[in-house]
Design a protein around this motif. Structure first.
Motif, PDB file in Angstrom:
ATOM      1  N   GLY A 158       1.043   6.449  -3.925  1.00 27.64           N
ATOM      2  CA  GLY A 158       0.963   6.019  -5.316  1.00 27.64           C
ATOM      3  C   GLY A 158      -0.342   6.480  -5.926  1.00 27.64           C
ATOM      4  N   HIS A 159      -1.453   5.959  -5.395  1.00 21.46           N
ATOM      5  CA  HIS A 159      -2.779   6.399  -5.832  1.00 21.46           C
ATOM      6  C   HIS A 159      -3.036   7.831  -5.367  1.00 21.46           C
ATOM      7  N   SER A 160      -2.516   8.171  -4.221  1.00 21.52           N
ATOM      8  CA  SER A 160      -2.449   9.553  -3.736  1.00 21.52           C
ATOM      9  C   SER A 160      -1.192   9.663  -2.886  1.00 21.52           C
ATOM     10  N   PRO A 161      -0.688  10.884  -2.673  1.00 17.73           N
ATOM     11  CA  PRO A 161       0.549  11.026  -1.877  1.00 17.73           C
ATOM     12  C   PRO A 161       0.409  10.521  -0.447  1.00 17.73           C
ATOM     13  N   GLY A 162      -0.794  10.648   0.121  1.00 17.10           N
ATOM     14  CA  GLY A 162      -0.985  10.263   1.514  1.00 17.10           C
ATOM     15  C   GLY A 162      -1.818   9.014   1.693  1.00 17.10           C
ATOM     16  N   HIS A 163      -1.867   8.171   0.675  1.00 17.48           N
ATOM     17  CA  HIS A 163      -2.691   6.958   0.758  1.00 17.48           C
ATOM     18  C   HIS A 163      -2.210   6.063   1.897  1.00 17.48           C
TER      19      HIS A 163
END
Length: 260
Positions: A158-163
């Motif tokens: 969400g905040h990054s693809p791999g968070h």
């Protein structure tokens, strides 16, 4: 521990927050000690060398567990040999963070600083870490630090693809990275973010049983687990109202906010 840049807080006798309160982002990294090795969740802004702090706290070998590849979480990655990241953020770790110019990164990292910075910090030459990870982390991985301390990996995009979030079940600590914190909005408005994924990730962590404290990577150090009930309510509201997409703005809830 006396350091002009980092503030160390003992959460318990084997868990430490390493905070950078002198920067507007108020970044927290976390050192978790087991019997056999330690885990360092993120390495901060890179304004100061976090290795000078971890070396004072432990002699155990350290695995760096990366919540996500943004500048304020990988600043001292180059000081450690064993760095781990989710596959979906690996490309940025290796080839550089895309979507932000180096000039913008340097402006962001050097603005609104309220404490003296180390002499080694020079905004004009600051450059985010790039390099190959020692390995990749996957949803459901269990990292055994020894002595019964096991950290479970949650893929929470969400905040990054791999968070990633990290769950220390024995102690009840959830390290939520940039998925959930207070004071400023959790954001998902860049092209590399996903509001729909972020709301789904909030729902997912809100269903973890036994959480005693939520440790986000910014601002207030340690949030009461009741915030997860609000996160669930908020995520459902955003989904039901069709607000979980780009351009819907800032949404305020009880204890936190999001910006899409």
């Amino acid at each position: 521990m006396n350091d002009s840049w980092f503030t160390v807080t003992a959460i318990d006798n084997s868990t430490f927050a390493i905070s950078e309160y002198g920067h507007w982002e108020q970044v927290h990294s976390f050192l978790l000690l087991g019997a056999d090795k330690a885990a360092l969740i993120d390495t901060g802004l890179g304004i100061g060398n976090i290795r000078t702090i971890t070396d004072q706290l432990t002699t155990l070998p350290i695995d760096v567990l990366t919540t996500h590849v943004h500048t304020d979480h990988i600043g001292s990655h180059g000081e450690f040999e064993r760095i781990y990241v989710h596959e979906a953020d690996q490309n940025w770790l290796v080839h550089g963070i895309q979507g932000l110019s180096l000039e913008q990164i340097r402006r962001d990292v050097s603005r609104d600083i309220t404490r003296p910075t180390p002499e080694t910090f020079a905004p004009s030459t600051y450059k985010p870490y790039q390099g190959q990870p020692a390995g990749l982390l996957h949803d459901g991985d269990r990292i055994d630090l020894g002595g019964g301390r096991i950290i479970t990996v949650y893929h929470t995009p969400g905040h990054s693809p791999g968070h990633l979030c990290f769950w220390d079940e024995r102690r009840g600590f959830l390290f939520s990275g940039d998925l959930l914190y207070d004071t400023l909005p959790v954001y998902a408005f860049y092209p590399s973010t996903s509001p729909a994924d972020l709301t789904r990730s909030l729902l997912r962590i809100s269903d973890i049983n036994g959480i005693s404290k939520v440790y986000g990577s910014h601002h207030t150090l340690g949030l009461d687990p009741e915030i997860l009930l609000e996160a669930k309510r908020a995520a459902r509201y955003l989904q039901e109202q069709g607000l979980d997409h780009f351009g819907t703005g800032i949404h305020q809830f009880n204890g936190f906010s999001v910006q899409f």
